[in-house]
Enzyme design. Structure first.
Site, PDB file in Angstrom:
ATOM      1  CD1 TRP A   1      -0.828   3.067   8.335  1.00  0.00           C
ATOM      2  CD2 TRP A   1       1.532   1.965   8.538  1.00  0.00           C
ATOM      3  NE1 TRP A   1      -0.519   3.312   7.127  1.00  0.00           N
ATOM      4  CE2 TRP A   1       1.723   2.482   7.020  1.00  0.00           C
ATOM      5  CE3 TRP A   1       2.757   2.235   9.322  1.00  0.00           C
ATOM      6  CZ2 TRP A   1       2.385   2.180   6.513  1.00  0.00           C
ATOM      7  CZ3 TRP A   1       3.727   1.941   8.455  1.00  0.00           C
ATOM      8  CH2 TRP A   1       3.205   1.615   6.618  1.00  0.00           C
TER       9      TRP A   1
ATOM     10  CG  ASP B   1      -2.256   1.206   1.741  1.00  0.00           C
ATOM     11  OD1 ASP B   1      -2.220   1.682   0.156  1.00  0.00           O
ATOM     12  OD2 ASP B   1      -2.257   1.755   2.348  1.00  0.00           O
TER      13      ASP B   1
ATOM     14  CD  GLU C   1       1.668  -1.307   9.976  1.00  0.00           C
ATOM     15  OE1 GLU C   1       0.184  -1.189   9.129  1.00  0.00           O
ATOM     16  OE2 GLU C   1       2.132  -1.715   8.219  1.00  0.00           O
TER      17      GLU C   1
ATOM     18  CG  ASN D   1       0.925  -3.898  11.183  1.00  0.00           C
ATOM     19  OD1 ASN D   1       1.870  -4.518  12.040  1.00  0.00           O
ATOM     20  ND2 ASN D   1       1.586  -4.025   9.930  1.00  0.00           N
TER      21      ASN D   1
ATOM     22  CE1 TYR E   1      -3.969   0.727  10.278  1.00  0.00           C
ATOM     23  CE2 TYR E   1      -3.677  -1.598   9.811  1.00  0.00           C
ATOM     24  CZ  TYR E   1      -3.172  -0.412   9.807  1.00  0.00           C
ATOM     25  OH  TYR E   1      -1.857   0.052   9.400  1.00  0.00           O
TER      26      TYR E   1
ATOM     27  CE  LYS F   1      -5.562   3.340   7.344  1.00  0.00           C
ATOM     28  NZ  LYS F   1      -5.559   2.831   6.482  1.00  0.00           N
TER      29      LYS F   1
ATOM     30  CE1 TYR G   1      -8.647  -0.432   4.962  1.00  0.00           C
ATOM     31  CE2 TYR G   1      -6.649  -0.980   7.066  1.00  0.00           C
ATOM     32  CZ  TYR G   1      -7.595   0.064   5.983  1.00  0.00           C
ATOM     33  OH  TYR G   1      -6.332   0.331   4.986  1.00  0.00           O
TER      34      TYR G   1
ATOM     35  CG  ASN H   1       3.857  -5.035   6.729  1.00  0.00           C
ATOM     36  OD1 ASN H   1       3.768  -4.341   7.914  1.00  0.00           O
ATOM     37  ND2 ASN H   1       3.486  -4.683   5.910  1.00  0.00           N
ATOM     38  CD  GLU H   2      -0.711  -5.529   7.566  1.00  0.00           C
ATOM     39  OE1 GLU H   2      -0.844  -5.638   6.347  1.00  0.00           O
ATOM     40  OE2 GLU H   2      -0.978  -5.161   8.544  1.00  0.00           O
TER      41      GLU H   2
HETATM   42  C1  GCB Z   1      -1.305  -2.347   6.580  1.00  0.00           C
HETATM   43  C2  GCB Z   1       0.453  -2.318   5.763  1.00  0.00           C
HETATM   44  C3  GCB Z   1       0.915  -1.029   4.805  1.00  0.00           C
HETATM   45  C4  GCB Z   1      -0.544  -0.048   4.951  1.00  0.00           C
HETATM   46  C5  GCB Z   1      -1.589   0.341   6.076  1.00  0.00           C
HETATM   47  C6  GCB Z   1      -3.503   0.309   5.453  1.00  0.00           C
HETATM   48  O1  GCB Z   1      -1.652  -2.859   7.557  1.00  0.00           O
HETATM   49  O2  GCB Z   1       1.193  -3.035   5.891  1.00  0.00           O
HETATM   50  O3  GCB Z   1       1.191  -1.097   4.241  1.00  0.00           O
HETATM   51  O4  GCB Z   1      -0.349   1.356   4.286  1.00  0.00           O
HETATM   52  O5  GCB Z   1      -2.355  -1.480   7.030  1.00  0.00           O
HETATM   53  O6  GCB Z   1      -3.309   2.082   5.556  1.00  0.00           O
HETATM   54  O7  GCB Z   1      -4.361   0.146   5.494  1.00  0.00           O
END
Ligand code: GCB
Length: 594
Positions: A551, A162, A506, A469, A471, A570, A475, A415-416
């Site tokens: 993040w 992303d 994150e 990470n 959210y 973000k 999300y 990462n992820e």
């Molecule tokens: C994540 C990723 C990061 C994205 C972020 C997002 O988990 O590691 O690269 O930018 O989410 O904002 O969706």
């Protein structure tokens, strides 16, 4: 490989500035030898910078394929008799370089340096043409991965990370000298023994008479006073009453490495050394034996106009903003940053989680999260053994470049990635071994994604530190912070039961600066504040959480998409580093200063 430096025995010349630049629209450059003549129909371009945003031209911004860079440099006439090296600090993602008509090197991987000995191809006092063809395509065998897809309107590059696929020459290009026999590599490992510090060092010589080289080191303090001196290619220096490198106090000693020819110093190379230890014990992350709590951000090398181009003014300002907000650390999400950044972090006492470019190894994600489907992550046709070999090499190369930086306390090898499958376990198990073999002194981890929650992740078993990470409230449970808090607490309790330190690498919510709500809704500054407050309540209730890196530090460019309003929003700061309300909240929580 040691970074180009001016020393008593070495000189360097920066090749930055305006170069000729041409898109290879027909893909003819390699077969017709564009390196052998001035680039036709070229425009001028700035180095270092991403090429994408320098022109108001969609053809350039979205270009995928070969681009050509060319410059002419006069080799300083005083360089006769020296070994002369051409060094690119990076070329994103792949480059082949010629000096005059001679191909001197090819390198894959967009974020690490490469160089070639060009002594025999240049004449001190005369000009020489330097040409680089840089390619920004990604495949399943590159790190990061991507794929060229045929669409009814032509080929497009698809990738699963992303951030915008900025490309070009992002960092400085150097011509530099060393003596014919030279110091080729230095490794230091520091330790503490009561009030004393120890510096174990290992040296390598290169060149004509490397086998007979006599090597020695001298360690001086910041005032230039000699603390210890030892002869030999390896050994240990003791520093009585050591001034430790600690977060917030980037005290550095100067290790001068000498290659001796009789009584004279044939080569001299300085290395900044911070004496500190790093250790994981139970659920603590210890720096110098003291529990450390990470406060900070996942960041990006991302600015208007220059894209991922390194710029010292941006570096100084970004670190000033980190200080303002009270951050003590950051993660080099999602690739190795310019070495200037790490050297500056060393001096500032900023703590760094150093990440490889292994991002987007997860076909269950795209353009943020839960996105593009249609591929299997690990398969003979997609992420396969060859990808794993490239991944292993980039881990080794990252360690080679960054091993001596005291600011680096933890390696993040991906990462992820997809991490809940048997294939993931098989893919990652040997990569952790590679990292530990390359650097037995620092903890190793990878960053886990929500798709592999506690109990389902098959890769975290290999990590010294759990990096998560999450959210909740963005999300998932979007706009429902009460539901988010409940679910988040439940998952985190699971991870805490593993008995390892946890860093939340994150947590974040897109926020359009200036959008306000009396009753906070997603995208508003108020919602971002409440989202962070909820997360902080959760972290503060779990003893195993040893860090929070929001993040993102700042808004950044991404591919266009329905969830991206002029990029990823973000940031605690806007793309031009102005604070959103969230930044003030963090500053209060983290005790930021001026
Ligand atoms: C994540 C990723 C990061 C994205 C972020 C997002 O988990 O590691 O690269 O930018 O989410 O904002 O969706």
């Amino acid at each position: 490989m040691l970074r180009p430096r001016d020393t008593a025995t070495r000189e360097r010349k920066r090749l930055d500035g305006l170069w000729s630049f041409a898109l290879d629209l027909q893909g003819l450059g390699r077969s017709t030898g564009w390196q052998s003549r001035p680039l036709q129909g070229a425009r001028e371009i700035a180095v270092p910078a991403s090429f994408n945003d320098l022109f108001a031209d969609p053809e350039v911004r979205d270009y995928v394929g070969d681009v050509w860079y060319q410059t002419t440099v006069r080799v300083p006439r005083g360089w006769t008799g020296q070994r002369i090296v051409l060094n690119f600090e990076s070329a994103t993602h792949k480059a082949t370089v010629w000096v005059g008509d001679t191909e001197v090197m090819t390198h894959e991987g967009g974020y690490l340096p490469f160089e070639a000995d060009v002594t025999d191809l240049v004449t001190p006092g005369e000009e020489v043409r330097v040409t680089a063809v840089v390619n920004n395509e990604l495949t399943f065998q590159t790190i990061p991965p991507g794929v060229m897809e045929d669409t009814p309107t032509g080929k497009t590059l698809r990738y699963w990370h992303d951030f915008f696929n900025y490309a070009g020459l992002h960092r400085s290009v150097w011509l530099y000298t060393t003596p014919r026999t030279y110091v080729a590599d230095i490794t230091v490992v520091t330790g503490l023994d009561g009030a004393a510090g120890t510096v174990d060092y290992t040296l390598e010589a290169g060149g004509d008479a490397a086998d007979q080289a006599r090597l020695a080191v001298v360690l001086r303090n910041r005032e230039g006073h000699e603390i210890a001196a030892v002869d030999g290619a390896s050994g240990t220096l003791t520093v009585p009453d050591v001034h430790r490198w600690t977060p917030g106090d980037g005290y550095l000693y100067d290790l001068e490495v000498r290659l001796l020819d009789g009584e004279t110093t044939a080569d001299s190379y300085p290395l900044a050394v911070g004496v500190r230890t790093v250790e994981v014990r139970g659920t603590d992350f210890l720096i110098n034996g003291q529990p450390f709590y990470f406060r900070g951000f996942g960041m990006h090398e991302d600015h208007a106009t220059v894209g991922k181009g390194h710029n010292d003014a941006h570096l100084v300002h970004d670190v000033a903003v980190l200080e303002w907000v009270g951050a003590n650390s950051f993660r080099t999400s999602h690739y190795p940053y310019s070495e200037d950044v790490l050297e500056y972090a060393d001096r500032q006492g900023l703590v760094v989680i150093d990440e490889t470019p292994a991002v987007g190894l997860n076909m269950g994600l795209g353009g943020g999260i839960f996105g593009a489907q249609g591929y299997t992550t690990y398969s003979p046709e997609t992420i396969n053994d060859q990808t794993q070999a490239v991944h292993a090499q980039v881990i080794r190369d990252l360690v080679v470049r960054d091993k001596n930086h005291p600011c680096v306390v933890l390696w993040s090898i991906a990462n992820e990635p997809e991490s809940h499958t048997a294939a993931a376990e098989e893919y990652f198990r040997p990569l952790f071994d590679v990292a530990r073999e390359a650097d037995p002194t620092r903890p190793v981890g990878f960053v886990n994604v929500m798709l592999a929650p506690h109990g389902q992740c098959r890769v975290s078993q290999f990590s010294d530190v759990l990096m998560l990470n999450r959210y909740y409230g963005w999300y998932v449970y979007s706009g429902d912070l009460a539901g988010a808090e409940r679910a988040w607490r439940e998952e985190l309790a699971g991870w805490a039961s593993d008995g390892k330190p946890i860093i939340i690498t994150e947590y974040g919510a897109d926020t359009f600066p200036g959008l306000h709500n009396l009753v906070p809704q997603p995208w508003s500054e108020e919602y971002q504040v409440e989202y962070l407050e909820m997360n902080h309540r959760v972290f503060d209730s779990v003893g195993a959480v040893v860090g929070e890196q929001m993040w993102n530090f700042a808004d950044f460019a991404t591919v266009a998409g329905p969830t991206r309003v002029g990029g990823n929003k973000k940031g605690a700061f806007t793309r031009d580093r102005e604070p959103k309300a969230a930044a003030h909240l963090l500053r209060r929580r983290w005790g930021g200063g001026v």
